[in-house]
Write a protein that holds these residues in place. Structure first.
Motif, PDB file in Angstrom:
ATOM      1  N   PRO A  48       0.621  -3.817   2.878  1.00 18.48           N
ATOM      2  CA  PRO A  48       0.093  -3.622   4.079  1.00 18.48           C
ATOM      3  C   PRO A  48      -1.460  -3.371   4.127  1.00 18.48           C
ATOM      4  CG  PRO A  48       1.366  -1.676   3.214  1.00 18.48           C
ATOM      5  CD  PRO A  48       1.770  -2.791   2.321  1.00 18.48           C
ATOM      6  N   GLU A  49      -2.208  -4.158   4.850  1.00 19.33           N
ATOM      7  CA  GLU A  49      -3.855  -3.712   4.887  1.00 19.33           C
ATOM      8  C   GLU A  49      -4.283  -4.656   3.560  1.00 19.33           C
ATOM      9  OE1 GLU A  49      -5.231   0.017   5.757  1.00 19.33           O
ATOM     10  OE2 GLU A  49      -4.602  -0.104   7.761  1.00 19.33           O
ATOM     11  N   PHE A  50      -3.535  -5.587   2.905  1.00 25.99           N
ATOM     12  CA  PHE A  50      -3.969  -5.975   1.656  1.00 25.99           C
ATOM     13  C   PHE A  50      -4.871  -7.554   2.052  1.00 25.99           C
ATOM     14  CE2 PHE A  50      -3.051  -9.374  -1.800  1.00 25.99           C
ATOM     15  CZ  PHE A  50      -4.191  -8.646  -2.683  1.00 25.99           C
ATOM     16  N   ALA A  51      -5.866  -7.625   1.809  1.00 25.15           N
ATOM     17  CA  ALA A  51      -6.842  -8.600   2.362  1.00 25.15           C
ATOM     18  C   ALA A  51      -6.904  -8.907   3.696  1.00 25.15           C
ATOM     19  CB  ALA A  51      -6.340 -10.134   1.278  1.00 25.15           C
ATOM     20  N   ARG A  56       0.825   4.030   0.332  1.00 30.37           N
ATOM     21  CA  ARG A  56       1.396   5.373   0.339  1.00 30.37           C
ATOM     22  C   ARG A  56       1.053   6.340   1.489  1.00 30.37           C
ATOM     23  NH1 ARG A  56       0.693   4.881  -5.187  1.00 30.37           N
ATOM     24  NH2 ARG A  56      -0.826   6.424  -5.358  1.00 30.37           N
ATOM     25  N   GLU A  57      -0.176   6.191   1.893  1.00 30.46           N
ATOM     26  CA  GLU A  57      -0.732   6.893   2.805  1.00 30.46           C
ATOM     27  C   GLU A  57      -0.099   6.714   4.063  1.00 30.46           C
ATOM     28  OE1 GLU A  57      -4.870   6.866   2.939  1.00 30.46           O
ATOM     29  OE2 GLU A  57      -5.086   7.973   0.946  1.00 30.46           O
ATOM     30  N   LEU A  58      -0.117   5.234   4.352  1.00 35.50           N
ATOM     31  CA  LEU A  58       0.527   4.739   5.563  1.00 35.50           C
ATOM     32  C   LEU A  58       1.971   5.062   5.911  1.00 35.50           C
ATOM     33  CD1 LEU A  58      -1.153   1.154   5.537  1.00 35.50           C
ATOM     34  CD2 LEU A  58      -1.552   3.116   7.348  1.00 35.50           C
ATOM     35  N   ALA A  59       2.785   4.958   4.731  1.00 34.73           N
ATOM     36  CA  ALA A  59       4.089   5.257   4.947  1.00 34.73           C
ATOM     37  C   ALA A  59       4.341   6.815   5.075  1.00 34.73           C
ATOM     38  CB  ALA A  59       4.681   4.883   3.452  1.00 34.73           C
ATOM     39  N   GLU A  60       3.746   7.587   4.683  1.00 37.15           N
ATOM     40  CA  GLU A  60       3.647   9.088   4.761  1.00 37.15           C
ATOM     41  C   GLU A  60       3.198   9.507   6.249  1.00 37.15           C
ATOM     42  OE1 GLU A  60       1.550  10.897   1.762  1.00 37.15           O
ATOM     43  OE2 GLU A  60       3.131  10.203   0.077  1.00 37.15           O
ATOM     44  N   THR A  61       2.282   9.013   6.733  1.00 36.70           N
ATOM     45  CA  THR A  61       1.552   9.245   8.042  1.00 36.70           C
ATOM     46  C   THR A  61       2.480   8.693   8.977  1.00 36.70           C
ATOM     47  OG1 THR A  61      -0.738   9.077   7.312  1.00 36.70           O
ATOM     48  CG2 THR A  61      -0.495   8.774   9.475  1.00 36.70           C
ATOM     49  N   LEU A  62       3.166   7.369   8.944  1.00 41.31           N
ATOM     50  CA  LEU A  62       3.989   6.791   9.850  1.00 41.31           C
ATOM     51  C   LEU A  62       5.270   6.942   9.766  1.00 41.31           C
ATOM     52  CD1 LEU A  62       1.975   3.542   9.887  1.00 41.31           C
ATOM     53  CD2 LEU A  62       1.782   5.347  11.468  1.00 41.31           C
ATOM     54  N   SER A  63       6.009   7.804   8.773  1.00 45.25           N
ATOM     55  CA  SER A  63       7.336   8.127   8.502  1.00 45.25           C
ATOM     56  C   SER A  63       8.026   7.037   8.314  1.00 45.25           C
ATOM     57  CB  SER A  63       7.678   8.962   9.449  1.00 45.25           C
ATOM     58  OG  SER A  63       6.924  10.330   9.648  1.00 45.25           O
ATOM     59  N   LEU A  64       7.322   5.969   7.536  1.00 45.49           N
ATOM     60  CA  LEU A  64       8.153   4.747   7.292  1.00 45.49           C
ATOM     61  C   LEU A  64       8.995   4.679   5.851  1.00 45.49           C
ATOM     62  CD1 LEU A  64       5.929   1.927   8.635  1.00 45.49           C
ATOM     63  CD2 LEU A  64       8.300   2.554   9.403  1.00 45.49           C
ATOM     64  N   PRO A  65      10.158   4.724   5.719  1.00 44.48           N
ATOM     65  CA  PRO A  65      10.701   4.592   4.594  1.00 44.48           C
ATOM     66  C   PRO A  65      10.099   3.414   3.376  1.00 44.48           C
ATOM     67  CG  PRO A  65      12.404   4.306   5.883  1.00 44.48           C
ATOM     68  CD  PRO A  65      11.086   3.937   6.832  1.00 44.48           C
ATOM     69  N   PRO A  66       9.805   3.811   2.263  1.00 45.11           N
ATOM     70  CA  PRO A  66       9.116   2.947   1.130  1.00 45.11           C
ATOM     71  C   PRO A  66      10.042   1.823   0.465  1.00 45.11           C
ATOM     72  CG  PRO A  66       9.683   4.873   0.261  1.00 45.11           C
ATOM     73  CD  PRO A  66      10.269   5.233   1.674  1.00 45.11           C
ATOM     74  N   PHE A  67       9.299   0.843   0.113  1.00 44.13           N
ATOM     75  CA  PHE A  67      10.054  -0.090  -1.014  1.00 44.13           C
ATOM     76  C   PHE A  67       8.886  -0.543  -1.881  1.00 44.13           C
ATOM     77  CE2 PHE A  67       8.749  -3.059   2.291  1.00 44.13           C
ATOM     78  CZ  PHE A  67       8.507  -4.294   1.107  1.00 44.13           C
ATOM     79  N   THR A  68       9.321  -1.031  -2.853  1.00 46.13           N
ATOM     80  CA  THR A  68       8.423  -2.081  -3.682  1.00 46.13           C
ATOM     81  C   THR A  68       9.151  -3.565  -4.354  1.00 46.13           C
ATOM     82  OG1 THR A  68       6.903  -1.903  -5.641  1.00 46.13           O
ATOM     83  CG2 THR A  68       9.254  -0.956  -6.001  1.00 46.13           C
ATOM     84  N   SER A  69       8.156  -4.138  -4.776  1.00 48.42           N
ATOM     85  CA  SER A  69       8.722  -5.377  -5.045  1.00 48.42           C
ATOM     86  C   SER A  69       7.819  -6.107  -6.262  1.00 48.42           C
ATOM     87  CB  SER A  69       9.039  -6.499  -4.138  1.00 48.42           C
ATOM     88  OG  SER A  69       7.430  -7.128  -3.661  1.00 48.42           O
ATOM     89  N   SER A  70       8.236  -7.070  -6.977  1.00 48.29           N
ATOM     90  CA  SER A  70       7.307  -7.890  -8.019  1.00 48.29           C
ATOM     91  C   SER A  70       6.384  -8.451  -7.320  1.00 48.29           C
ATOM     92  CB  SER A  70       7.938  -8.532  -9.143  1.00 48.29           C
ATOM     93  OG  SER A  70       9.054  -9.711  -8.543  1.00 48.29           O
ATOM     94  N   TYR A  71       6.989  -9.031  -5.860  1.00 47.94           N
ATOM     95  CA  TYR A  71       6.102 -10.166  -5.259  1.00 47.94           C
ATOM     96  C   TYR A  71       6.001 -11.376  -6.118  1.00 47.94           C
ATOM     97  CZ  TYR A  71       3.376 -12.041  -1.237  1.00 47.94           C
ATOM     98  OH  TYR A  71       2.813 -12.507  -0.401  1.00 47.94           O
ATOM     99  N   ALA A  72       7.092 -11.570  -6.851  1.00 48.18           N
ATOM    100  CA  ALA A  72       6.565 -12.557  -7.968  1.00 48.18           C
ATOM    101  C   ALA A  72       6.637 -13.934  -7.446  1.00 48.18           C
ATOM    102  CB  ALA A  72       7.869 -12.431  -9.040  1.00 48.18           C
ATOM    103  N   HIS A  73       5.547 -14.652  -7.536  1.00 46.37           N
ATOM    104  CA  HIS A  73       5.036 -16.048  -7.773  1.00 46.37           C
ATOM    105  C   HIS A  73       5.601 -16.779  -8.902  1.00 46.37           C
ATOM    106  CE1 HIS A  73       3.507 -14.363  -4.054  1.00 46.37           C
ATOM    107  NE2 HIS A  73       3.200 -15.562  -3.537  1.00 46.37           N
ATOM    108  N   LEU A  74       5.640 -15.916 -10.229  1.00 45.53           N
ATOM    109  CA  LEU A  74       5.862 -16.277 -11.478  1.00 45.53           C
ATOM    110  C   LEU A  74       7.066 -15.877 -11.907  1.00 45.53           C
ATOM    111  CD1 LEU A  74       2.063 -15.884 -12.684  1.00 45.53           C
ATOM    112  CD2 LEU A  74       3.102 -18.281 -11.819  1.00 45.53           C
TER     113      LEU A  74
END
Length: 254
Positions: A109-112, A147-165
């Protein structure tokens, strides 16, 4: 999940081959979400099925590029029944995800200029099922903001490698506290807000990954490359492609 162990998922990878499977298995992952750029859903499904096994579940997904290339927003959709093209407005993509009852994730989120903004997330709060709060391509300030956005908006979190390699697969994963046996179980766990932990390595290996992935990102976003390869109107995920039967012609931005 086996014998009470969490179910470990790298929720977004762009590459899939034997090296990726080996890397994921070595990292102790139970599943990965495979969502390559500019590839149609049937092909993604076929490749995901070919690499799935009892040891590693490969879930097909589509990271849809909404809007124009210069002003695009990325949205990751799982559980799609029908293909959704790139280069349609965000509102059109979200409406299609709702129609298909897809599981919708908001990566970086909000990246570039490519992540959903706080305004977007508020507008589509009923559609978005989880928000990425750590991405190896992010700088620490980006991850804090996520993290602030997830907490403010009460959205469940996730993560990933976003692997292009391939080497990046598994550097971050989401551990779900749920009994998951197949794709349907995983999508339900994401959409239902099942308890989960976001796990990542923030040491030297993480920064090596970040450097390599950002270098790849710079190459991938070269305008000449994109214009030549993806905006001709004939690439597989262009909304005017014959595969979409004209359904998105009236909303295509190219």
């Amino acid at each position: 999940m086996t014998d009470g162990a969490p179910y470990r998922v790298d929720c977004h990878v762009k590459v899939l081959d034997d090296r990726v499977v080996e890397r994921a298995t070595r990292a102790g992952l139970d599943a990965i979400v495979y969502a390559p750029h500019f590839t149609r859903l049937p092909e993604i499904r076929e490749r995901a099925a070919a690499y799935s096994s009892e040891d590693l579940l490969v879930i097909p997904g589509r990271e849809v590029f909404t809007g124009s290339w210069r002003n695009r927003k990325h949205v990751l959709a799982l559980g799609l029944e029908e293909p959704v093209p790139d280069f349609i407005p965000l509102e059109a993509a979200m409406a299609e995800f709702d129609r298909q009852d897809a599981t919708v994730l908001a990566p970086h989120p909000e990246f570039a200029t490519v992540g959903l903004t706080e305004s977007d997330l508020r507008r589509y709060a009923d559609t978005v099922d989880a928000l990425e709060i750590f991405n190896p391509k992010h700088l620490p300030s980006h991850n804090r903001r996520a993290r602030e956005l997830a907490e403010t908006l009460s959205l469940p979190p996730f993560t990933s490698s976003y692997a292009h390699l391939p080497r990046s697969v598994g550097v971050a994963h989401t551990a779900f506290d749920a009994a998951i046996d197949d794709e349907r179980d995983l999508l339900s766990a994401i959409a239902d807000g099942v308890a989960r932990r976001v796990i990542y390595d923030n040491g030297c290996d993480r920064w090596t990954t970040t450097t390599a992935e950002l270098a790849h990102l710079a190459y991938e976003n070269t305008w000449e490359k994109v214009d030549r390869l993806f905006l001709s109107g004939t690439e597989p995920t262009h909304p005017n492609h014959i595969a979409y039967d004209g359904r998105f012609d009236d909303v295509a931005v190219y």
